[in-house]
Write an enzyme that holds these catalytic residues in place. Structure first.
Site, PDB file in Angstrom:
ATOM      1  N   GLU A  90      70.506  36.476  67.490  1.00 24.37           N
ATOM      2  CA  GLU A  90      69.757  35.501  68.281  1.00 24.37           C
ATOM      3  C   GLU A  90      68.790  34.688  67.424  1.00 24.37           C
ATOM      4  O   GLU A  90      68.512  33.523  67.724  1.00 24.37           O
ATOM      5  CB  GLU A  90      69.010  36.190  69.419  1.00 24.37           C
ATOM      6  CG  GLU A  90      69.905  36.930  70.408  1.00 24.37           C
ATOM      7  CD  GLU A  90      71.026  36.081  70.984  1.00 24.37           C
ATOM      8  OE1 GLU A  90      70.859  34.838  71.079  1.00 24.37           O
ATOM      9  OE2 GLU A  90      72.076  36.643  71.342  1.00 24.37           O
ATOM     10  N   HIS A  95      70.619  31.656  66.245  1.00 24.10           N
ATOM     11  CA  HIS A  95      70.575  30.583  67.246  1.00 24.10           C
ATOM     12  C   HIS A  95      69.205  29.906  67.266  1.00 24.10           C
ATOM     13  O   HIS A  95      69.096  28.680  67.283  1.00 24.10           O
ATOM     14  CB  HIS A  95      70.842  31.169  68.639  1.00 24.10           C
ATOM     15  CG  HIS A  95      72.266  31.507  68.912  1.00 24.10           C
ATOM     16  ND1 HIS A  95      73.288  30.585  68.834  1.00 24.10           N
ATOM     17  CD2 HIS A  95      72.854  32.677  69.297  1.00 24.10           C
ATOM     18  CE1 HIS A  95      74.441  31.163  69.154  1.00 24.10           C
ATOM     19  NE2 HIS A  95      74.197  32.429  69.436  1.00 24.10           N
TER      20      HIS A  95
END
Length: 493
Positions: free
Chosen positions: A258, A261
């Site tokens: 994550e 991202h």
């Protein structure tokens, strides 16, 4: 004020409202009171109707018609490209349908979480049938007589088609299956990491690792959720992770994923803030960042050597004796059920399963009521084991509940892009392993910032990857070669 300036001022307000709508989703997954679900569904529907009205306002079309593109620089032309595409696509979807989709998917997300916790597929099927029916209706509006699935895919990977992706995936499958079979037949299998791992210490370690990869905590935060995700862009980019007292890798590598991202969103040129260029250009490119952070960097022998020391300090003696054994434990290939916990060799096989099943739901050849049986049959064929429970099968992913049909194939496309980017990174930064071994992955991620992330939506997806790779168009070969070399070494093939 000329037409372009007026359009961009209007778009900035729309982008700001979209960020607020996204924050509603983050809140729902992290801190929203359990009984607030029905009200949140109405709030989401209301926000979507406001956004839909702004995105389809006739004055946007008037501004677009009045602008002379020849007077714009590359940034202006790129902004116009995104706005025109969004305007044309959104105008094809009736406002009532857009609002209904927002309301139903908000409700479906809550029902999915409950059904997953109870392993109750029957409780989820009715609302998923609603979602699929609405997505088919949306796809028909967007396709305008063309392919329904391609119309949905275009939301996540502009310009891609299922035929193109099928050809790529057909090229991936044989070598992946052959490599997996050779690994399973090897006489050498690394031991798993076992033990009890305090969850508060896991969270402390994940925050340290996130910062090491370049995540700016002054513009972000890390919380816990059922399904890890990244949310937001620009100056407010949040991530979630999850912890297990027996599996610290789930927390560590979900976080690194994550962070990939989130760093993409944080590192886009500040001049693009709250414009169409101020977010990742596609989900395939987005996934390339999360996967290269998680795998090529985070699961490398160099970085895991550093991580072995950090985990030993955090949790005391580990069940594996040294850094080499720890590297093997991080990269074990096992026939597990959960996509997000899958090893690199088998991960894409999980994605291909979902890609095929969701296409059948959209074209109507697979009824939602038959999804569980279809999933279990296909999983046993692909992985050689029977699904033990729905939470390990068709209920494990949040995506279909929130209407993300066309999203899954971008995971594998992102892996392909990541393979190409890592090849280019190593060619330009041969000392990358030295940095990783010192716990300094940010020196590698800065290469990604400079060569890809900062551009945001300036270029088309394939173009931005090709530029970062020195002009080489993306293919599946670098990913397959990387996997062959890495796992042949670990499993002594």
């Amino acid at each position: 004020m000329d037409a372009y300036d007026a359009l961009m001022n209007y778009e900035r307000q729309t982008q700001a409202l979209a960020q607020v709508a996204g924050r509603l989703g983050w809140d729902q997954e992290t801190v929203m009171p359990r009984e607030a679900g029905p009200q949140r569904a109405e709030e989401s529907e209301a926000m979507e109707q406001v956004l839909h009205a702004r995105r389809t306002d006739p004055q946007v079309g008037d501004w677009l018609a009045a602008i002379d593109e020849n007077t714009l620089d590359a940034t202006g032309k790129a902004n116009l490209r995104h706005i025109r595409r969004g305007f044309e696509r959104t105008n094809r979807v009736p406002a009532k349908l857009a609002g209904e989709l927002a309301r139903v998917t908000s409700s479906a997300q809550r029902k999915w979480a409950d059904a997953r916790a109870e392993d109750d597929v029957a409780a989820f099927v009715p609302v998923l049938e609603q979602v699929v029916a609405l997505k088919r209706e949306e796809a028909a509006a967007l396709a305008d007589g063309g392919d329904l699935y391609d119309a949905l895919l275009d939301d996540y990977e502009p310009g891609a088609t299922q035929a193109e992706l099928q050809a790529m995936f057909d090229a991936l499958r044989p070598r992946l299956v052959d490599l997996r079979d050779r690994i399973m037949g090897s006489e050498h299998h690394p031991s798993a990491l076992t033990g009890a791992f305090d969850e508060q210490r896991q969270m402390k370690l994940t925050r340290e690792i996130a910062k090491a990869f370049g995540y700016d905590m002054a513009r972000g935060r890390i919380d816990k959720a059922v399904h890890p995700f990244s949310s937001g862009s620009g100056l407010d980019v949040r991530i979630t992770t999850r912890t297990s007292p027996t599996d610290p890798f789930g927390s560590i590598y979900s976080t690194i994923h994550e962070v990939g991202h989130a760093c993409y969103e944080q590192n886009i040129d500040d001049d693009y803030l709250l414009t169409p260029l101020g977010a990742g250009v596609s989900m395939g490119v987005h996934e390339s960042q999360s996967r290269i952070y998680e795998n090529q960097l985070g699961r490398s022998q160099a970085f895991t050597g550093w991580l072995f020391g950090k985990m030993s300090d955090a949790f005391g003696g580990l069940s594996v004796p040294d850094a080499e054994a720890f590297y093997g434990a991080v990269n074990r290939v096992t026939p597990g059920f959960i996509r997000t916990e899958s090893d690199e060799v088998q991960y894409n096989l999980h994605v291909l399963l979902r890609f095929d099943l969701e296409r059948k739901m959209i074209d109507g050849s697979l009824a939602v009521a038959d999804l569980e049986e279809a999933w279990n049959t296909r999983f046993e064929k692909d992985f050689g084991v029977r699904v033990a429970s729905p939470s390990e099968g068709c209920l494990q992913d949040v995506h279909w509940s929130v209407g993300l049909f066309g999203y899954f194939p971008t995971y594998s496309l992102g892996n392909v892009y990541a393979g190409c980017l890592m090849k280019a990174l190593r060619a330009q930064m041969p000392e990358v392993d030295t940095h990783l071994a010192q716990g300094e992955p940010e020196k590698a991620t800065k290469w990604l910032t400079d060569n890809l992330q900062r551009h945001g939506g300036l270029f088309e997806p394939k173009e931005v990857v090709t530029r970062a790779c020195g002009g080489e168009a993306p293919t599946e070969e670098p990913l397959l070669d990387y996997l062959e070399e890495k796992f042949s070494g670990i499993y002594r093939l």
